[in-house]
Design an enzyme around this catalytic site. Structure first.
Site, PDB file in Angstrom:
ATOM      1  N   ASP A  89      44.599  17.297  15.361  1.00 22.33           N
ATOM      2  CA  ASP A  89      43.207  16.928  15.524  1.00 22.33           C
ATOM      3  C   ASP A  89      42.438  17.558  14.378  1.00 22.33           C
ATOM      4  O   ASP A  89      42.910  18.516  13.764  1.00 22.33           O
ATOM      5  CB  ASP A  89      42.676  17.432  16.878  1.00 22.33           C
ATOM      6  CG  ASP A  89      41.415  16.685  17.282  1.00 22.33           C
ATOM      7  OD1 ASP A  89      40.849  17.032  18.314  1.00 22.33           O
ATOM      8  OD2 ASP A  89      41.003  15.754  16.543  1.00 22.33           O
ATOM      9  N   ASP A 264      47.317  12.186  24.927  1.00 27.40           N
ATOM     10  CA  ASP A 264      47.602  13.621  24.882  1.00 27.40           C
ATOM     11  C   ASP A 264      46.825  14.263  26.016  1.00 27.40           C
ATOM     12  O   ASP A 264      45.744  13.769  26.378  1.00 27.40           O
ATOM     13  CB  ASP A 264      47.132  14.233  23.549  1.00 27.40           C
ATOM     14  CG  ASP A 264      45.650  14.565  23.601  1.00 27.40           C
ATOM     15  OD1 ASP A 264      44.847  13.705  23.191  1.00 27.40           O
ATOM     16  OD2 ASP A 264      45.282  15.657  24.114  1.00 27.40           O
ATOM     17  N   CYS A 302      64.632  14.196  40.589  1.00 27.69           N
ATOM     18  CA  CYS A 302      64.496  14.630  39.185  1.00 27.69           C
ATOM     19  C   CYS A 302      65.780  15.321  38.755  1.00 27.69           C
ATOM     20  O   CYS A 302      66.332  16.120  39.501  1.00 27.69           O
ATOM     21  CB  CYS A 302      63.307  15.596  39.071  1.00 27.69           C
ATOM     22  SG  CYS A 302      63.059  16.224  37.398  1.00 27.69           S
ATOM     23  N   CYS A 304      65.980  17.213  35.906  1.00 21.86           N
ATOM     24  CA  CYS A 304      65.660  18.177  34.845  1.00 21.86           C
ATOM     25  C   CYS A 304      66.391  19.489  35.116  1.00 21.86           C
ATOM     26  O   CYS A 304      66.902  19.723  36.221  1.00 21.86           O
ATOM     27  CB  CYS A 304      64.151  18.407  34.761  1.00 21.86           C
ATOM     28  SG  CYS A 304      63.509  19.604  35.928  1.00 21.86           S
ATOM     29  N   CYS A 307      65.164  21.312  38.307  1.00 20.78           N
ATOM     30  CA  CYS A 307      65.530  20.701  39.601  1.00 20.78           C
ATOM     31  C   CYS A 307      67.025  20.757  39.867  1.00 20.78           C
ATOM     32  O   CYS A 307      67.455  20.743  41.019  1.00 20.78           O
ATOM     33  CB  CYS A 307      65.026  19.255  39.648  1.00 20.78           C
ATOM     34  SG  CYS A 307      63.230  19.196  39.670  1.00 20.78           S
ATOM     35  N   HIS A 333      59.810  21.185  34.070  1.00 24.66           N
ATOM     36  CA  HIS A 333      59.786  20.083  35.041  1.00 24.66           C
ATOM     37  C   HIS A 333      58.616  19.122  34.801  1.00 24.66           C
ATOM     38  O   HIS A 333      58.802  17.896  34.729  1.00 24.66           O
ATOM     39  CB  HIS A 333      59.725  20.597  36.481  1.00 24.66           C
ATOM     40  CG  HIS A 333      59.466  19.482  37.442  1.00 24.66           C
ATOM     41  ND1 HIS A 333      60.456  18.581  37.823  1.00 24.66           N
ATOM     42  CD2 HIS A 333      58.318  19.042  38.012  1.00 24.66           C
ATOM     43  CE1 HIS A 333      59.933  17.655  38.612  1.00 24.66           C
ATOM     44  NE2 HIS A 333      58.640  17.908  38.742  1.00 24.66           N
TER      45      HIS A 333
END
Ligand SMILES: Nc1nc2c(CCc3ccccc3)c3nc[nH]c3cc2c(=O)[nH]1
Ligand SMILES: [Zn+2]
Length: 370
Positions: A89, A264, A302, A304, A307, A333
């Site tokens: 930015d 974002d 999930c 991930c 998890c 996560h």
């Protein structure tokens, strides 16, 4: 920078942005790495979860450690050890939201650093010079992010300044350009006719992509939705459309439906650090006592790292102890959840079933046990 549309489903579209450091599949969620780090994550973990691009902040890196140092050390990618695309930015928003004693003049913005109170003056040219020194792949023009609420008259005056600054950014960029891309930013508050006028002015200057700014700044959701509905699909179709600071996945669904490509937001990372976790059953707050002896994974759907290896009971324990591992496992996560959500959304668009996807997810995203 190349932008190629792969599939349309109404105004929603799948596309790829090709940069010299890799391709970005859109619609895309870009994690925010303000000080050169997505908080609590290593770049390898971000990459492994599936992210292709991260954001960094010109304002923060200019103040600390300084863009000349980063340039001398080989540029932002080497400095933070992320070798994929980076979007920075311009600092306009951060000066407005973080710095003190801000003074906007036709020349540029004067402000005091939120770190040590030192006085600074950033012009459009300086904002581009800093981003060129950092070496980010996609740069943003210096804009005035109009606060909410703002009188229509104030917004109108501010648009003139923002357009003038956008032109100065483009001129400076053309003189010093390398293979970085520059995006314009459309302001205009919650007033459609001002948004329309702003868009015409910014598009005339001609940028590699266009952002909708001045939203997700505290305005009512229905105003944000109305602006997106009326403006997004009118932005140049053959260029990326970036909705700055958004967002909540419900807002993402609305924006993608109207043709937005890039997002974002600090929600997945910031919420993770304060124990608010997104799951396929809705949003939960891990600190709730009901999880004290809950031996089940955070989210059964999930896969991930968090998890697959830990229980809700342990995640709650880590949070109650304010352990650093709590921030890491929760962030892994939430970022994984966001990345999978965008992947499934792109699949739905590819198969022409975006509306079904939206209908399927709205009840889940509304469920909130925090
Ligand atoms: N330049 C600019 N940035 C904004 C951001 C920061 C997004 C950002 C980009 C890159 C790194 C961090 C943050 C906004 N966040 C919420 N609403 C926002 C509006 C604006 C805006 O109008 N202009
Ligand atoms: Zn998970």
């Amino acid at each position: 920078m190349q932008f190629k549309i792969l599939k349309k489903d109404g105004f929603a579209r799948n596309a790829i942005i090709e940069t010299k450091r890799g391709i970005i599949n859109t619609p895309v969620f870009m994690p925010v790495g303000t000080n050169g780090t997505v908080k609590a994550m290593t770049p390898e973990e971000i990459r492994e979860i599936g992210y292709e691009i991260i954001l960094s902040n010109t304002y923060h890196l200019y103040l600390r450690p300084g863009h000349e140092i980063i340039k001398k050390l080989g540029g932002i990618h080497k400095f933070i050890n992320w070798h994929g695309p980076i979007l920075t930015d311009s600092g306009g928003f951060q000066i407005y939201s973080l710095a003190s004693l801000r003074k906007i003049t036709p020349q540029g913005v004067e402000f005091r650093s939120h770190i040590d109170g030192s006085l600074h003056f950033i012009t459009p040219e300086k904002a581009i010079e800093i981003q060129l020194a950092l070496g980010s792949d996609i740069m943003m023009v210096l804009d005035e992010c109009v606060p909410y609420p703002a009188e229509k008259e104030y917004v109108k005056k501010s648009l003139k300044l923002t357009e003038d600054w956008a032109k100065r950014c483009k001129d400076y960029f053309e003189k010093h350009r390398n293979d970085q891309a520059l995006f314009g930013i459309i302001q205009g508050g919650i007033y459609e006719e001002l948004r329309q006028k702003a868009m015409e002015g910014i598009v005339k200057i001609d940028f590699d992509g266009y952002a909708l700014g001045g939203l997700s700044v505290g305005e009512p959701k229905e105003d944000m939705y109305r602006v997106i509905k009326n403006i997004a699909h009118l932005m140049p179709e053959e260029k990326p459309r970036y909705l700055m600071g958004v967002g909540d996945l419900m807002d993402v669904l609305h924006a993608v439906e109207h043709g937005i490509d890039m997002f974002d937001c600090v929600i997945p990372t910031r919420n993770a650090r304060n124990g608010t976790l997104f799951t396929s059953q809705g949003r939960i707050s891990i600190k709730r006592s009901e999880f004290k002896e809950d031996n089940s994974p955070l989210d059964p759907d999930c896969d991930c790292y968090t998890c697959r290896n830990y229980t809700k009971a342990f995640l709650r324990h880590l949070y109650m102890c304010r352990e650093i591992l709590s921030m890491r496992l929760n962030t892994i996560h939430n970022l994984y959840f966001y990345c999978r959500f965008f992947e499934k959304m792109r699949e739905a668009i590819a198969e022409g079933r975006f509306q079904d996807f939206k209908k399927q997810w709205i009840p889940v995203l509304e469920k909130n046990f925090s």
